[in-house]
Design a protein around this motif. Structure first.
Motif, mmCIF file in Angstrom:
data_model
loop_
_atom_site.group_PDB
_atom_site.id
_atom_site.type_symbol
_atom_site.label_atom_id
_atom_site.label_comp_id
_atom_site.label_asym_id
_atom_site.label_seq_id
_atom_site.Cartn_x
_atom_site.Cartn_y
_atom_site.Cartn_z
ATOM 1 N N ARG A 147 0.639 -1.290 -0.038
ATOM 2 C CA ARG A 147 0.052 0.544 -0.429
ATOM 3 C C ARG A 147 0.987 1.491 -0.254
ATOM 4 N N HIS A 148 1.817 1.192 0.539
ATOM 5 C CA HIS A 148 3.154 2.650 0.677
ATOM 6 C C HIS A 148 3.316 2.799 -0.385
ATOM 7 N N GLU A 149 4.051 1.722 -0.884
ATOM 8 C CA GLU A 149 4.415 2.164 -2.446
ATOM 9 C C GLU A 149 4.257 2.101 -3.750
ATOM 10 N N THR A 150 2.898 1.978 -3.260
ATOM 11 C CA THR A 150 1.876 1.767 -4.377
ATOM 12 C C THR A 150 1.297 3.138 -4.615
ATOM 13 N N GLU A 151 1.100 4.270 -3.005
ATOM 14 C CA GLU A 151 0.783 5.657 -3.422
ATOM 15 C C GLU A 151 1.946 6.480 -3.462
ATOM 16 N N ALA A 152 3.245 5.585 -3.278
ATOM 17 C CA ALA A 152 4.711 6.480 -3.741
ATOM 18 C C ALA A 152 4.567 6.731 -5.101
ATOM 19 N N PHE A 153 4.383 5.626 -5.642
ATOM 20 C CA PHE A 153 3.951 5.673 -7.023
ATOM 21 C C PHE A 153 3.468 7.029 -7.373
ATOM 22 N N LYS A 154 2.312 6.786 -7.479
ATOM 23 C CA LYS A 154 0.978 7.805 -7.971
ATOM 24 C C LYS A 154 1.352 9.190 -7.251
ATOM 25 N N ARG A 155 2.098 9.617 -6.431
ATOM 26 C CA ARG A 155 2.236 10.783 -5.374
ATOM 27 C C ARG A 155 3.368 11.506 -6.606
ATOM 28 N N SER A 156 4.636 9.996 -6.604
ATOM 29 C CA SER A 156 5.733 10.950 -7.074
ATOM 30 C C SER A 156 5.921 10.960 -9.477
ATOM 31 N N LEU A 157 4.160 10.208 -9.545
ATOM 32 C CA LEU A 157 4.481 9.718 -10.813
ATOM 33 C C LEU A 157 3.325 10.630 -11.578
ATOM 34 N N GLY A 158 1.960 10.264 -10.528
ATOM 35 C CA GLY A 158 0.982 11.854 -10.845
ATOM 36 C C GLY A 158 0.550 10.323 -11.935
ATOM 37 N N GLU A 159 -0.294 10.764 -12.900
ATOM 38 C CA GLU A 159 -0.845 9.530 -14.337
ATOM 39 C C GLU A 159 -0.329 8.522 -14.838
ATOM 40 N N ARG A 160 1.266 9.171 -14.862
ATOM 41 C CA ARG A 160 1.947 7.884 -15.272
ATOM 42 C C ARG A 160 1.692 6.078 -14.606
ATOM 43 N N ALA A 161 1.933 7.162 -12.752
ATOM 44 C CA ALA A 161 1.985 5.806 -12.259
ATOM 45 C C ALA A 161 0.699 4.760 -12.497
ATOM 46 N N TYR A 162 -0.407 4.688 -13.512
ATOM 47 C CA TYR A 162 -1.393 4.246 -14.156
ATOM 48 C C TYR A 162 -1.044 3.410 -15.210
ATOM 49 N N GLN A 163 -0.212 3.833 -16.019
ATOM 50 C CA GLN A 163 -0.173 3.661 -17.284
ATOM 51 C C GLN A 163 1.726 2.226 -17.277
ATOM 52 N N VAL A 164 2.075 2.499 -16.570
ATOM 53 C CA VAL A 164 3.468 1.864 -16.327
ATOM 54 C C VAL A 164 3.679 0.847 -16.056
ATOM 55 N N PRO A 165 4.462 -0.670 -16.165
ATOM 56 C CA PRO A 165 3.815 -2.096 -16.070
ATOM 57 C C PRO A 165 4.908 -1.763 -14.214
ATOM 58 N N VAL A 166 4.551 -2.364 -13.634
ATOM 59 C CA VAL A 166 4.941 -2.079 -12.325
ATOM 60 C C VAL A 166 5.503 -4.522 -11.732
ATOM 61 N N SER A 167 6.350 -4.557 -11.566
ATOM 62 C CA SER A 167 5.941 -5.961 -10.994
ATOM 63 C C SER A 167 7.343 -6.278 -9.350
ATOM 64 N N SER A 168 7.287 -7.371 -9.221
ATOM 65 C CA SER A 168 7.771 -7.372 -7.705
ATOM 66 C C SER A 168 8.705 -8.935 -8.162
ATOM 67 N N ILE A 169 10.219 -8.850 -7.889
ATOM 68 C CA ILE A 169 10.900 -10.291 -8.462
ATOM 69 C C ILE A 169 10.437 -10.656 -7.213
ATOM 70 N N LYS A 170 10.395 -10.209 -5.843
ATOM 71 C CA LYS A 170 10.089 -10.985 -4.781
ATOM 72 C C LYS A 170 9.213 -12.171 -4.548
ATOM 73 N N SER A 171 8.463 -11.846 -5.433
ATOM 74 C CA SER A 171 7.535 -13.598 -5.487
ATOM 75 C C SER A 171 8.326 -14.628 -6.814
ATOM 76 N N MET A 172 9.186 -14.559 -6.683
ATOM 77 C CA MET A 172 9.610 -15.503 -7.090
ATOM 78 C C MET A 172 11.619 -15.459 -6.890
ATOM 79 N N VAL A 173 12.274 -15.103 -6.052
ATOM 80 C CA VAL A 173 13.552 -15.682 -5.364
ATOM 81 C C VAL A 173 13.277 -14.511 -3.783
ATOM 82 N N GLY A 174 12.418 -14.627 -3.166
ATOM 83 C CA GLY A 174 12.659 -13.860 -1.946
ATOM 84 C C GLY A 174 12.885 -12.560 -1.666
ATOM 85 N N HIS A 175 13.038 -12.287 -0.358
ATOM 86 C CA HIS A 175 13.795 -11.111 0.239
ATOM 87 C C HIS A 175 14.599 -11.480 0.715
#
Length: 421
Positions: free
Chosen positions: A319-347
């Motif tokens: 939730r925190h970084e989703t809001e950070a992307f919107k706050r810093s990138l504006g409408e571009r946040a909704y257009q650019v692909p986002v992903s997390s590789i931690k889903s595959m290789v952990g943290h």
């Protein structure tokens, strides 16, 4: 970052799913998870019993018996990754002045495994409150000093220039690369070996995360336990590994005809001065780091083609970084692909930032965005394009990578295809 520009000319990776950059990239693009039941110790009594472990044999990776005995597992990872990065760069080290080679390494928890193993021996498995030092190994002092990790990489690299260890928790892998870039920009070195390493899958680390319920209790289904941005996520999966990059000044790399993966054009970090483990939901501090990195790179939000998210798989982080992307990138946040590789290789704590920078450079190289694995039920609070399940071909010229760490650390880095920025 004006005048001198840092570029990546070599990559080395030790990660869950396979040692080496090729195996790492194949794991990511296949959307294949490397999470499983913990095998490095008996975790039967723990709340969270899953992790993303590296299948790592130090002898097969070229370490001598003496090196294996001397080095903690985290140091072994870093040295093997550094050797691969040097080979990948095709640099002639014989033609380099050793005092112009620097090292900037990151780690969150240092030589945790070596320290814990030695405590078990010295205390006779915890029976004695006062440990008996006569049973210690000669390397014990080195295990207690995190800079030992950077020293090992310096020795393996023949580096006699500036050598440093950055330990800023889970942003250490981003911050160490940022510090390495600054070495180049300031003219302190001509080549910098930059990256991070951590091997935290040990009883003490698992117990610490258990106690604050940060890690997933999904022991019945390890393969799907890491679920960033998914409505049913229930904590992160601990990982381990290392990534090391060879950084050179751009003009020098071009003169020798080096293969350039990417330029590092912006970096910033901030603190939320708020809570050791908590995050404010508005993402203000991460947004500020992103804005500063963009300003430093002289780029506007429209230039960002892909965001490598921190994406740990906890509700407050997602939730925190989703809001950070919107706050810093504006409408571009909704257009650019986002992903997390931690889903595959952990943290992998301090290592993951450098592992993610390696993934970003490869995304630029191959024009492919890695997926967010296990994202079957998107959280309505996280309403961006998180590239679920399957890698996506995409024109990737500029990548934003972010990290968030305990203590309130927030970091952002921008990479571009060479020649774009």
């Amino acid at each position: 970052m004006t005048g001198r520009t840092a570029v990546i000319t070599g990559i080395g990776v030790v990660a869950p799913g396979g040692t080496g950059t090729k195996a790492f990239w194949e794991t990511l693009t296949a959307g294949r998870t490397a999470t499983r039941e913990i095998s490095l110790f008996d975790a039967a009594d723990f709340r969270s019993r899953v992790a993303a472990e590296c299948d790592f044999d130090p002898r097969q990776e070229g370490l001598s018996p003496q090196e294996e005995r001397r080095m903690d597992r985290a140091a072994q990872f870093a040295v093997v990754a550094a050797r691969e990065a040097w080979a990948d760069s095709a640099l002639d080290r014989g033609g380099l002045r050793p005092e112009r080679i620097g090292v900037s390494l990151g780690s969150a928890v240092g030589c945790t495994m070596g320290l814990e193993d030695e405590y078990v021996v010295l205390s006779d498995a915890g029976r004695f409150w006062e440990v008996d030092p006569t049973y210690r190994v000669p390397q014990l002092y080195g295990y207690m000093v995190p800079s030992t990790l950077a020293v090992e990489v310096a020795w393996a690299s023949g580096a006699e220039g500036p050598v440093s260890l950055t330990s800023t928790g889970c942003t250490a892998g981003l911050d160490s690369v940022g510090a390495g870039v600054q070495m180049l920009v300031d003219g302190l070195a001509d080549v910098v070996v930059a990256g991070a390493t951590d091997a935290p899958i040990s009883p003490i680390s698992v117990a610490c995360f258990d106690s604050i319920r940060a890690t997933t209790p999904n022991n019945a289904d390890p393969e799907h336990a890491s679920r960033p941005f998914d409505l049913h996520r229930d904590g992160f999966v601990l990982g381990e590994g290392s990534a090391v990059l060879i950084l050179e000044e751009k003009s020098a790399a071009m003169r020798r005809g080096a293969h350039i993966y990417a330029e590092i054009v912006g970096y910033a970090n901030r603190s939320n001065a708020f809570h050791m483990t908590g995050l404010k939901p508005d993402g203000r501090e991460m947004a500020e780091a992103i804005r500063v990195a963009l300003r430093q790179a002289k780029l506007d939000p429209q230039a960002v083609d892909y965001i490598n998210a921190h994406g740990s798989g906890t509700r407050q982080n997602d939730r925190h970084e989703t809001e950070a992307f919107k706050r810093s990138l504006g409408e571009r946040a909704y257009q650019v692909p986002v992903s997390s590789i931690k889903s595959m290789v952990g943290h992998s704590l301090g290592a993951i930032g450098s592992i993610e920078i390696a993934a970003c450079a490869l995304a630029i190289e191959h024009r492919v965005v890695p997926p967010t694995a296990n994202l079957h039920h998107p959280d309505p609070e996280c309403d961006l394009d998180y590239v679920p399940l399957t890698a996506r071909e995409h024109d990737v010229d500029t990548v934003l990578s972010v990290g968030s760490g305990f203590g309130g650390f927030q970091s952002a880095m921008l990479l571009t295809r060479s020649g774009r920025a």
